[in-house]
Write an enzyme that holds these catalytic residues in place. Structure first.
Site, PDB file in Angstrom:
ATOM      1  N   ARG A  60      21.338 -13.975  51.795  1.00  0.00           N
ATOM      2  CA  ARG A  60      21.204 -13.244  50.530  1.00  0.00           C
ATOM      3  C   ARG A  60      22.384 -13.535  49.601  1.00  0.00           C
ATOM      4  NH1 ARG A  60      19.933  -7.045  50.717  1.00  0.00           N
ATOM      5  NH2 ARG A  60      20.225  -7.525  48.535  1.00  0.00           N
ATOM      6  N   LYS A  91      27.458 -14.305  43.284  1.00  0.00           N
ATOM      7  CA  LYS A  91      26.152 -13.630  43.256  1.00  0.00           C
ATOM      8  C   LYS A  91      26.213 -12.369  42.394  1.00  0.00           C
ATOM      9  CE  LYS A  91      25.387 -10.702  46.753  1.00  0.00           C
ATOM     10  NZ  LYS A  91      25.083  -9.293  46.466  1.00  0.00           N
ATOM     11  N   ASN A  92      27.286 -11.581  42.568  1.00  0.00           N
ATOM     12  CA  ASN A  92      27.348 -10.291  41.880  1.00  0.00           C
ATOM     13  C   ASN A  92      27.701 -10.417  40.397  1.00  0.00           C
ATOM     14  OD1 ASN A  92      26.565  -9.078  44.193  1.00  0.00           O
ATOM     15  ND2 ASN A  92      28.579  -8.245  44.737  1.00  0.00           N
ATOM     16  N   ARG A 133      23.752   5.278  48.350  1.00  0.00           N
ATOM     17  CA  ARG A 133      23.758   4.481  47.123  1.00  0.00           C
ATOM     18  C   ARG A 133      22.767   5.002  46.065  1.00  0.00           C
ATOM     19  NH1 ARG A 133      24.086  -1.779  48.643  1.00  0.00           N
ATOM     20  NH2 ARG A 133      25.041  -1.872  46.595  1.00  0.00           N
ATOM     21  N   ASP A 176      33.787  -5.237  49.961  1.00  0.00           N
ATOM     22  CA  ASP A 176      33.019  -6.411  50.394  1.00  0.00           C
ATOM     23  C   ASP A 176      33.829  -7.354  51.294  1.00  0.00           C
ATOM     24  OD1 ASP A 176      30.834  -5.464  49.042  1.00  0.00           O
ATOM     25  OD2 ASP A 176      31.057  -6.761  47.299  1.00  0.00           O
ATOM     26  N   CYS A 210      20.039   2.657  52.151  1.00  0.00           N
ATOM     27  CA  CYS A 210      20.389   1.263  52.454  1.00  0.00           C
ATOM     28  C   CYS A 210      21.290   1.283  53.672  1.00  0.00           C
ATOM     29  CB  CYS A 210      21.048   0.711  51.202  1.00  0.00           C
ATOM     30  SG  CYS A 210      22.353  -0.455  51.373  1.00  0.00           S
TER      31      CYS A 210
END
Ligand code: EPU
Length: 422
Positions: free
Chosen positions: A401, A22-23, A125, A309, A120
């Site tokens: 997500r 995804k990133n 962030r 992560d 967030c």
């Protein structure tokens, strides 16, 4: 709203395949704004954030079409023109990575108006370094009613040193600098594999970038970019999550379409814990759990250090290891929300600022719990696999997500996870 019902206590056995990252896919989609020609991206993961980025491209007036392929989706994007340079609050609040359109829009069209993302769940962030970098490239930045408005009559190459290492900040400036006049040097740049993947795409589009993957990136500006086709790299965090799933549930898995070289810190840490991880060549990992796990300390770092992560998933794992583990989160100031939910399942965790102490091994028991962000949700799924009885996780949209149907993938190798909605 979807929920997961997880029946704990089932061993995992078989073969599982990683999806595209995804990133890496999100910045690649934003990069397609840099040319009026068609950009084709393969191995796009079927996750919600990709849909959000497509909605944003649609809002900007950009065409995109998606086709199902055996491995991921094939996404074709063509930004012939720009109808509207605005990334609205409604989309940016759903996904902070929306800010990735800023650099490409300013570089190609000279104007962008992007909603400020706001706070967030995992930390403040800010995007101050994205903006400082664009100013260094010659753009003017103005705040206005919750939006940031950036304008330029032409970006000019410069040397920019990041005060803090930032992944999307590096990506935004790297993309912007491809169309700047002259050369740009980005110092103290992030070194994540997703940045190298983006540079590979940009170079295939005609950019001239050297050093991506190191802390100094040199970009020689060109007058225009053209179309390209590019496969997105596999998701190293999804692979890492699968490795920890075996460590927690027990059993044996082969994970294919994994980039072994991008997981060195995670594999080494799992080895210290007592989880057997073996590479069968550069693209396949085998993981097995037999015997006792022992507690280790973990400190998150920028790549190639231990990824933030993977912190939540490894906190769940430490509840099943013998001894005390100190987990230090150095990247985000509030990324321990999962600790409270793990404690409701029986974990013994003390959180003191950026440090959490996990005392194991404690049996976990199924409970009703709530997901708070993407990786926190993954850690709760893993805890549910190891728990006695049934776990119900609310708000699984967080996991959707960034993980492609995690319950289907894990069920195929022996887990019992049922998706349902109220
Ligand atoms: N920071 C600033 N100013 C800035 C930018 C960042 O102070 O202008 C600070 C942040 O507050 C944070 C640190 O720098 O303390 C690092 O943040 P970074 O900018 O690197 O994070 P990001 O680019 O917003 C990406 C990933 C995250 C991942 C982090 C760290 C994407 C789309 N997101 O975020 O992924 O955790 O890098 O590796 O690439 C996830 O996938 O669950 C996720 C959160």
């Amino acid at each position: 709203m979807d929920k997961f019902l997880i029946e704990g206590g089932h061993l995992l056995e078989g073969r599982i395949t990683a999806s595209g990252a995804k990133n890496a896919a999100l910045p690649a989609m934003a990069a397609s704004l840099l040319t009026d020609q068609s950009v084709t991206l393969r191995n796009i993961p079927r996750v919600r954030d990709i849909g959000t980025m497509r909605s944003l491209l649609d809002e900007l007036g950009v065409d995109s079409s998606i086709k199902h392929e055996e491995h991921g989706n094939r996404l074709e994007i063509q930004a012939r023109q720009l109808l509207n340079p605005v990334a609205p609050y409604e989309l940016v609040k759903q996904m902070r990575a929306s800010v990735l359109v800023l650099g490409p829009l300013v570089a190609r069209f000279g104007h962008a108006r992007v909603s400020l993302p706001g706070g967030c769940a995992i930390g403040a962030r800010p995007i101050n370094l994205h903006l400082k970098g664009l100013e260094a490239l010659g753009a003017s930045v103005r705040m206005d009613h919750g939006y940031v408005e950036v304008r330029t009559d032409g970006l000019r190459g410069t040397t920019f040193n990041f005060d803090t290492i930032t992944v999307t900040g590096t990506e935004n400036l790297m993309m912007a600098a491809t169309l700047a006049e002259g050369s740009t040097i980005l110092e103290n740049a992030a070194r994540e594999p997703e940045i190298e993947d983006l540079a590979n795409l940009l170079n295939a589009m005609g950019a001239s970038i050297e050093g991506a993957g190191t802390d100094t990136i040199r970009i020689h500006g060109v007058s225009s970019l053209h179309g390209a086709e590019h496969p997105i790299i596999p998701d190293r965090i999804e692979v890492g999550t699968f490795l920890v799933s075996v460590a927690m549930a027990g059993g044996h898995l082969v994970v294919d379409r994994a980039e072994v070289g991008q997981l060195t810190s995670v594999i080494a840490k799992l080895g210290e814990v007592g989880v057997k991880v073996r590479a069968n060549g550069p693209h396949e990992l085998e993981v097995e759990k037999d015997g006792t796990l022992c507690a280790v300390d973990i400190s998150t770092q920028e790549y190639p250090g231990f990824p933030t992560d993977m912190q939540a998933q490894c906190m769940a794992l430490m509840t099943q290891a013998e001894g005390a583990s100190v987990i230090t989160e150095t990247i985000f100031e509030n990324r321990f929300l999962h600790a409270l939910e793990l404690m409701r399942m029986g974990a013994d965790i003390t959180v003191e600022g950026r440090r959490a102490i996990v005392r194991g091994k404690t049996p976990l028991s199924g409970a009703k719990i709530q997901a708070s962000d993407l990786r926190a949700s993954a850690s709760l799924v893993l805890a549910g696999l190891a728990a006695e009885g049934e776990t119900v996780i609310d708000r699984v949209y967080h996991i959707d997500r960034g993980y492609e149907r995690i319950e289907e993938k894990l069920n195929r190798v022996g887990a019992r996870i049922r998706r349902f909605s109220d």
